[in-house]
Design a protein around this motif. Structure first.
Motif, PDB file in Angstrom:
ATOM      1  N   LEU A 504     -12.882  31.582 100.225  1.00  0.00           N
ATOM      2  CA  LEU A 504     -11.513  31.472 100.574  1.00  0.00           C
ATOM      3  C   LEU A 504     -10.897  30.139  99.736  1.00  0.00           C
ATOM      4  CD1 LEU A 504     -11.338  32.005 104.262  1.00  0.00           C
ATOM      5  CD2 LEU A 504     -10.306  33.534 102.390  1.00  0.00           C
ATOM      6  N   LEU A 505     -11.744  28.943  99.668  1.00  0.00           N
ATOM      7  CA  LEU A 505     -11.306  27.986  98.850  1.00  0.00           C
ATOM      8  C   LEU A 505     -11.303  28.231  97.339  1.00  0.00           C
ATOM      9  CD1 LEU A 505     -10.600  24.941  98.979  1.00  0.00           C
ATOM     10  CD2 LEU A 505     -13.236  24.445  98.634  1.00  0.00           C
ATOM     11  N   PHE A 506     -12.227  28.910  97.076  1.00  0.00           N
ATOM     12  CA  PHE A 506     -11.996  29.285  95.455  1.00  0.00           C
ATOM     13  C   PHE A 506     -10.867  29.951  95.166  1.00  0.00           C
ATOM     14  CE2 PHE A 506     -12.939  32.808  92.243  1.00  0.00           C
ATOM     15  CZ  PHE A 506     -13.012  31.739  91.130  1.00  0.00           C
ATOM     16  N   ILE A 507     -10.602  31.299  96.403  1.00  0.00           N
ATOM     17  CA  ILE A 507      -9.298  32.154  96.138  1.00  0.00           C
ATOM     18  C   ILE A 507      -8.245  31.043  96.023  1.00  0.00           C
ATOM     19  CG2 ILE A 507      -7.872  33.907  97.053  1.00  0.00           C
ATOM     20  CD1 ILE A 507     -10.786  35.120  98.059  1.00  0.00           C
ATOM     21  N   VAL A 508      -8.089  30.417  97.069  1.00  0.00           N
ATOM     22  CA  VAL A 508      -6.908  29.397  97.197  1.00  0.00           C
ATOM     23  C   VAL A 508      -6.854  28.683  95.869  1.00  0.00           C
ATOM     24  CG1 VAL A 508      -5.688  27.506  98.500  1.00  0.00           C
ATOM     25  CG2 VAL A 508      -6.743  29.474  99.560  1.00  0.00           C
ATOM     26  N   SER A 509      -7.714  27.956  95.449  1.00  0.00           N
ATOM     27  CA  SER A 509      -7.719  27.128  94.414  1.00  0.00           C
ATOM     28  C   SER A 509      -7.055  27.780  93.053  1.00  0.00           C
ATOM     29  CB  SER A 509      -9.031  26.529  94.125  1.00  0.00           C
ATOM     30  OG  SER A 509      -9.413  25.727  95.206  1.00  0.00           O
TER      31      SER A 509
END
Length: 534
Positions: A504-509
């Protein structure tokens, strides 16, 4: 030459001394049911015949099993008489409490009253020993190396501690015990391993996995053994699951060549079929009455629904349907284990013979018997499989449905629902197929050969592991650390949450980065247009 000769002599002497060593085993067997009694008695007999000292401690619960003798070579048998309260609990083990399953469906919670009855019986035995330790005190000097007991008889752990027996061997007369699996850290996910008390196999649909999961958690958290305390001062509370986890080995009445495959620990020893002594069975002499019955016609069928579910208690519709089917096969002789003399419903059929008792193993071993109609109790399934006889399997309750599916997948049997006993066409077609279609005896014979030629016979597995555990005691190297892991760690919930958070962090970033790139690109384009306009 002399040196070599002396070496051989010394080797022979040491081998003889090693073989002459015998261990002291205590087999704890409360008498409450035929199959459980027979399983533990066969363990005792196997160890005795292997040259070991075996004491058979048998508290009597159900009086009707007091005079049933399964022990021939084990002579050190100690019976403990019940008090009035325990005897009343034992009386409830009569078929009157189970006959309802002829018509009722054994749902997820149908077995709860039976499990509670077992718990009350064994807790009462525990209390009786606590009130009078005379029997146990007389056993202290025997210095037992190991104690065999059935896992449902949890009070055996208190006996082990009181007698200071170093090695504990939990056993079970059924294929597996989910709570025991959890105790020793063996994989037993309800998604892949059905409870032996539920009618599921290894391929469960969503609804079946849901029911299996509910039953698993219910029995684990709501149907627990009652709290018991040590017989010794300072009378500490006994952690039964912790005691089970320290067992050197556990012995289950399952056979890998017959049962559904499942993951096992090295300390789980499968001795399914130990109750079937083919050499002894082949030497049994069939009583003259049954000799004469089998000689009347070329095809013979045995009908028996075991020692708990009585044929006399089945609905009249089922009895009448069975009689009609038998009447439609005049060239086949039927032997029906029936518990009373009131057989007027049969109308004196010439090819039907009733008997209150049947020599089941001897009949199954006889080449003149064509097929077996059975309730699929595990003892009967093992005897049937080792005899190579085709069968019609009609499970009634408890582990019988799973046993029936387990055997039917080997293609030598026909599986029917108990309600089919009221369906004339379906029952007749099954009898016709099992007595006339050659594929059933062919597949039954293949299974028989596999069981007889399995690489390590169940009796050898029992004796070798029993001796090994008696010599080395607890075997911590066989205990997986996974049994101490938390629920979220064992099922990798924390790992999945962490990886999900990273994703999720990767997608948000990535989204923010793309937004920044797009915004910057738009700004550059806008500035270029503005400059061109100027």
């Amino acid at each position: 030459m002399n040196i070599f000769y002396n070496y051989i002599c010394l080797l022979f002497i040491f081998s003889f001394l090693r073989l002459s060593e015998s261990a002291n085993f205590l087999v704890y067997c409360p008498l409450f049911a035929h199959s459980h009694h027979k399983f533990l008695a066969n363990i005792a007999e196997t160890l005795t015949l292997a040259g070991h000292n075996v004491t058979f401690l048998a508290p009597i619960i159900a009086r009707k099993y007091e005079n049933v003798k399964y022990l021939e070579h084990t002579k050190d048998v100690i019976y403990v008489q019940p008090d009035e309260e325990l005897e009343k609990l034992g009386d409830r083990m009569d078929s009157a409490d189970f006959s309802r399953f002829w018509t009722e469906e054994p749902g997820v919670f149908a077995m709860a009253p039976m499990l509670n009855l077992f718990s009350k019986m064994f807790h009462k035995v525990y209390e009786n020993f606590k009130k009078d330790l005379t029997v146990l005190d007389a056993l202290k000097d025997r210095k037992f190396d190991a104690l065999f007991y059935e896992v449902i008889a949890f009070n055996a752990v208190a006996i082990q501690q009181y007698l200071q027996i170093p090695t504990l061997y939990p056993t079970f007369s059924v294929t597996h015990h989910v709570r025991l699996s959890n105790s020793i850290g063996e994989p037993a996910s309800p998604a892949v391993l059905s409870s032996p008390l539920l009618p599921f196999d290894d391929q469960m649909a969503f609804s079946e996995r849901l029911a299996n999961t509910i039953f698993d958690f219910s029995t684990r958290f709501f149907i627990k053994p009652p709290t018991i305390m040590s017989y010794n001062y300072p009378y500490d509370v006994i952690d039964i699951e912790e005691a089970e986890s320290r067992a050197s080995f556990v012995f289950l009445n399952s056979n890998p060549y017959l049962d559904f495959p499942r993951p096992l620990l090295a300390k789980t020893v499968l001795i399914g079929g130990i109750s079937v002594n083919t050499t002894q069975i082949n030497q049994e002499k069939l009583p003259e009455y049954f000799q004469n019955v089998l000689s009347k016609q070329s095809k013979n069928v045995l009908i028996s629904f075991g020692s708990v579910m009585y044929s006399k208690d089945m609905p009249e519709q089922y009895k009448n349907t069975i009689v009609r089917v038998i009447e439609s096969f005049p060239n086949v002789t039927f032997i029906w284990k029936y518990e009373t003399d009131d057989v007027s419903f049969a109308g004196n059929l010439e090819n039907l013979h009733f008997s209150k008792w049947v020599p089941q193993t001897a009949l199954l071993a006889d080449s003149r018997l064509s097929a077996f109609i059975t309730h699929a109790g595990l003892g009967s399934v093992n005897e049937l499989s080792y005899s190579g006889k085709p069968a019609i399997l009609i499970p009634i309750f408890a582990d019988q449905a799973r046993n029936a599916k387990m055997l039917a997948r080997h293609n030598g049997s026909i599986l029917l629902d108990k309600n089919d006993l009221g369906n004339f066409e379906m029952l007749r077609d099954a009898v016709k197929a099992i007595t006339e279609n050659e594929k059933y005896p062919i597949h039954s014979e293949i299974l028989r050969r596999q069981l007889l030629q399995q690489p390590i016979p169940p009796r050898d597995l029992l004796v070798k592991h029993a001796i090994f555990g008696a010599e080395f005691g607890e075997l911590p190297s066989l205990n997986p650390y996974s049994r101490k892991m938390s629920f979220h760690a064992f099922f990798m919930i924390d790992i999945f949450l962490f990886l999900t958070a990273i994703l999720l962090l990767f997608i948000v970033s990535l989204v923010f980065l793309l937004k920044a790139i797009i915004r910057k690109r738009i700004t550059i384009i806008f500035r270029g247009k503005k400059q061109k306009t100027n």
